[in-house]
Scaffold this motif. Structure first.
Motif, PDB file in Angstrom:
ATOM      1  N   LEU A 589       0.847  -1.203   0.000  1.00 10.78           N
ATOM      2  CA  LEU A 589       0.000   0.000   0.000  1.00 10.78           C
ATOM      3  C   LEU A 589       0.874   1.241   0.000  1.00 10.78           C
ATOM      4  CD1 LEU A 589      -2.844  -0.693   2.564  1.00 10.78           C
ATOM      5  CD2 LEU A 589      -2.971  -0.620   0.072  1.00 10.78           C
ATOM      6  N   GLU A 590       0.566   2.163  -0.855  1.00  8.87           N
ATOM      7  CA  GLU A 590       1.338   3.404  -0.907  1.00  8.87           C
ATOM      8  C   GLU A 590       0.492   4.509  -0.282  1.00  8.87           C
ATOM      9  OE1 GLU A 590       4.445   3.415  -1.848  1.00  8.87           O
ATOM     10  OE2 GLU A 590       4.678   5.586  -1.652  1.00  8.87           O
ATOM     11  N   LEU A 591       0.886   4.933   0.914  1.00  9.97           N
ATOM     12  CA  LEU A 591       0.132   5.987   1.595  1.00  9.97           C
ATOM     13  C   LEU A 591       0.854   7.319   1.391  1.00  9.97           C
ATOM     14  CD1 LEU A 591      -0.659   4.205   4.990  1.00  9.97           C
ATOM     15  CD2 LEU A 591      -2.023   4.269   2.917  1.00  9.97           C
ATOM     16  N   VAL A 644      -4.623   6.598   0.259  1.00  5.77           N
ATOM     17  CA  VAL A 644      -4.070   5.366  -0.314  1.00  5.77           C
ATOM     18  C   VAL A 644      -3.933   5.662  -1.806  1.00  5.77           C
ATOM     19  CG1 VAL A 644      -4.322   2.872  -0.530  1.00  5.77           C
ATOM     20  CG2 VAL A 644      -5.439   4.071   1.374  1.00  5.77           C
ATOM     21  N   LEU A 647      -4.317   2.554  -5.179  1.00  6.89           N
ATOM     22  CA  LEU A 647      -5.483   1.719  -5.454  1.00  6.89           C
ATOM     23  C   LEU A 647      -5.831   1.863  -6.924  1.00  6.89           C
ATOM     24  CD1 LEU A 647      -8.042   2.393  -2.575  1.00  6.89           C
ATOM     25  CD2 LEU A 647      -6.693   0.331  -2.968  1.00  6.89           C
ATOM     26  N   GLY A 659      -8.231   7.029  -5.678  1.00  6.59           N
ATOM     27  CA  GLY A 659      -7.568   6.858  -4.392  1.00  6.59           C
ATOM     28  C   GLY A 659      -8.603   6.843  -3.296  1.00  6.59           C
ATOM     29  N   LEU A 662      -7.988   8.058   4.232  1.00 10.31           N
ATOM     30  CA  LEU A 662      -8.117   7.258   5.445  1.00 10.31           C
ATOM     31  C   LEU A 662      -8.986   7.975   6.467  1.00 10.31           C
ATOM     32  CD1 LEU A 662      -4.541   5.848   6.093  1.00 10.31           C
ATOM     33  CD2 LEU A 662      -6.430   4.849   4.800  1.00 10.31           C
TER      34      LEU A 662
END
Ligand code: ME8
Length: 686
Positions: A589-591, A644, A647, A659, A662
């Motif tokens: 996951l790329e936050l 995120v 996605l 995206g 959160l």
């Protein structure tokens, strides 16, 4: 010192806006400088006013079922009244719908026309009604299929299709403008804005459309269009002329006030309108063969969470009157002390040319340290001590010879006068205040070191009287030095001391310190700038920020108020944790941190918001989030979120979503993820 002249102007504000902190800032800076000049004995003229023509006003009037003039008459007093409440002492207030102004604009047009600088041409291009300005596509941001200027994110620019209009030969003046800016380093200040304009001018100028035919609310072009159309004068040509028209007499271009003040004109403006003032305005004047103003001084923007305070961003709207009132009720002194607290904060917190982010932390921080602990404490305890001295029949006496301690105090006083004068002359009120507050600190130290309270109980009456003298004269000097920025506080202190009107001190006053007033026993009043405890600070935040914006629009200063906490929905029992995730799972996951640029509800739903989020990439992302029930669109603008970012894009209710943001909670969203510091968009979150 020879008497000088000073002419200070603020922009004339769009009449249908409600005055906000940004408008108040420019006006307070101009008022401070005007007061400084008046106190020095300079012949001073200070102008502000309202900009009342243009498409924006016409549209607002139609919406409200009024004529444009009716709307203007109804709302113009909002600015005039606000300035009165904030202690602004302007000499004139110009409205562009006044005959005296319209007449001069017509005359200016005539001169420009006679100079051969106007021709009819077809205009096609982008126009921002918010700015009332034309834009090249390369200067615009594309957000969700529409183009926006950098400021008006809520309303896209419009395509003006082949509108016939009068054009001004702006290109003809590029060389002369460059020459003027180069030869006169004071013409555009501060330096960073001078360089910006020089670079712009060197890039070449295109002629400017200066009339419109697609709406009617403006000053009619006095010249016949051979093709028979009716034009109104471009609102910026109309508006800029206010600085000149307000000085004119009897509708003529000129008169004694023009003679006296025009060459001294200093236009104080926000950086958003620099090009209009530093390029178009001087070019119009050159064409009309009129002299140019002395200086254009641009300041930065006040922002909230990095977002420019403006009408179109509701989350940034902090009312200056409301803020000033919350910081100190006028009733406690007969003078609005909260106005001065606000004036102090705005001027002390940022250097004039820079942007400044408004936060309650910085506001309360300044209030507590500078106003309550430094100035308030000094005045309050000095008044008590001096009162006790007078009650014991001690009359302050000027020392014939200065002790080291007294002579150090005089040296600090002279330095404060010198520095404050220099910095106000250099348009650096924050540095002037710094210098004055150094002296406030010195005087506080003097009270500690001389222990006047002990002296009052002792037998050395001569020393006691001299200490009283030094303290009284220091307070008097402070009351004079703070007067341009804090006129009401200055008056309170001078009233307590029995001193007359404040003039600006010179270094000679620093030496003699005392001579300007009769010594009268000070009368104690309610304490000046009492400390605000956490509860009082919370109450101020609650008063100023609507509940729905409180959690998001501004950095919270304290924990949420208990009442709000009680209302929060109870979480369901936490679900059992799923099996453990490996670090590789997490790494998939790329936050990233993002900032919301625009937000609007998704039509036909109550839960979904369509967000435009800056992730530091070439294009902002379009993201749909199910948070509308808790977070209204306005509250999201300017907010930092964690996204995120990798996605796979999808479509939700016909809107592309690239995206996910959160948030904590399940069926009821309880809180958005946040970062507790300002992080550039696109920063990786781990
Ligand atoms: O531009 N921070 O009027 P306007 C600091 N009518 N200053 C701010 C600010 C902010 N966030 N927001 C506004 C117009 N200002 C034209 C002017 S003049 C011939 C015509 C201040 O109502 C700043 O001085 O949009 C800015 O230039 C001005 O308000 C714009 O006011």
């Amino acid at each position: 010192m020879t008497q000088q002249r000073s002419y200070l102007t603020t922009p004339i504000y769009y009449v249908n806006d409600v005055p906000h902190l940004g408008h108040a800032y420019t006006t307070i800076v101009a008022d401070t400088l005007a007061r400084f000049h008046r106190m020095r004995g300079d012949e001073t003229w200070f102008l502000t006013g309202t900009d009342e023509h243009g498409q924006k006003v016409e549209e607002a009037a139609i919406k409200q079922g009024l004529t444009a003039q009716q709307l203007c008459d109804r709302v113009a007093p909002r600015f005039a009244d606000a300035w009165k409440t904030l202690g602004i002492e302007n000499d004139d207030f110009i409205r562009t719908t006044e005959e005296r102004h319209k007449h001069i604009v017509g005359k200016l047009w005539h001169r420009i026309s006679q100079a051969g600088d106007l021709y009819l041409e077809t205009y096609q291009g982008w126009y921002c009604v918010g700015c009332e300005a034309f834009y090249k596509e390369s200067d615009l941001d594309k957000v969700a299929e529409a183009f926006h200027c950098k400021v008006h994110k809520a309303r896209p620019v419009e395509w003006l299709d082949k509108e016939r209009s009068w054009f001004f030969r702006l290109s003809k003046y590029a060389e002369r403008l460059i020459e003027h800016v180069e030869k006169n380093p004071q013409f555009i200040r501060p330096e960073q804005y001078r360089s910006e304009i020089l670079a712009f001018l060197r890039g070449g100028l295109k002629d400017l459309s200066v009339s419109r035919t697609s709406f009617a609310w403006g000053i009619p072009v006095p010249e016949a269009d051979p093709e028979g159309r009716s034009h109104v004068i471009y609102v910026w040509l109309d508006a800029l002329t206010n600085y000149y028209s307000a000085l004119c007499d009897h509708g003529e271009l000129g008169g004694p006030r023009v003679e006296k003040f025009w060459s001294e004109a200093v236009h104080l403006i926000g950086k958003d309108i620099l090009r209009f003032h530093a390029v178009y305005w001087p070019a119009f004047l050159m064409s009309a063969n009129l002299p140019l103003p002395k200086s254009i001084v641009a300041h930065g923007w006040w922002t909230i969470r990095g977002e420019k305070i403006s009408k179109s961003m509701p989350a940034t709207r902090i009312g200056p009157i409301e803020l000033a009132t919350a910081l100190g009720e006028p009733s406690s002194y007969g003078f609005p002390i909260g106005v001065d607290a606000m004036r102090y904060y705005l001027l002390r917190e940022v250097p004039l040319g820079n942007d400044g982010d408004f936060t309650f932390e910085s506001l309360f921080g300044r209030y507590t340290s500078d106003l309550a602990n430094d100035l308030g404490n000094l005045v309050n305890r000095s008044i008590t001590l001096l009162g006790q001295g007078f009650a014991a029949s001690h009359l302050p006496t000027r020392p014939a010879q200065l002790t080291t301690q007294n002579s150090e105090l005089v040296t600090s006083a002279i330095l404060a006068i010198k520095d404050a004068t220099h910095h106000l002359e250099q348009l650096a009120p924050n540095r002037a205040l710094e210098a004055i507050w150094r002296f406030v600190g010195e005087v506080n130290r003097y009270v500690n070191d001389t222990a006047l309270w002990k002296q009052l109980k002792g037998d050395d009456h001569a020393t006691t009287r001299q200490t009283m003298y030094m303290l009284l004269s220091s307070l008097h000097l402070i009351s004079r030095l703070i007067a341009p920025v804090m006129p009401h506080t200055s008056k309170i202190v001078r009233d307590i001391l029995g001193a007359g009107p404040a003039t600006w001190p010179t270094e000679v006053d620093g030496d003699l310190m005392m001579q300007a007033f009769d010594l009268t026993p000070p009368t104690a009043t309610t304490p000046l700038f009492p400390r605000l405890d956490a509860k009082q600070q919370d109450a101020i935040v609650e008063r100023l920020v609507p509940a729905e914006l409180r959690a998001t629009a501004l950095p919270p200063t304290t924990e949420p108020a208990p009442a709000a906490a009680k209302k929060a929905k109870k979480l369901k029992e936490p679900e059992p944790l799923p099996g453990p995730a490996t670090i590789q799972d997490f790494k998939k996951l790329e936050l990233r941190s993002g900032r919301v640029l625009a937000a609007q509800p998704v039509t036909g739903t109550t839960k979904l918001l369509h967000l435009t989020v800056d992730l530091g990439e070439a294009q902002p992302r379009s993201i749909v989030a199910g948070i509308a029930e808790k977070y209204p669109a306005a509250a999201m603008i300017g907010r930092q979120v964690i996204v995120v970012a990798n996605l796979a894009p999808t479509e939700i209710r016909g809107v592309r979503s690239e995206g996910m943001i959160l948030a904590a909670g399940d069926d009821a969203i309880l809180g958005l993820s946040a970062l507790d510091g300002d992080v550039p968009p696109g920063t990786r979150v781990r």
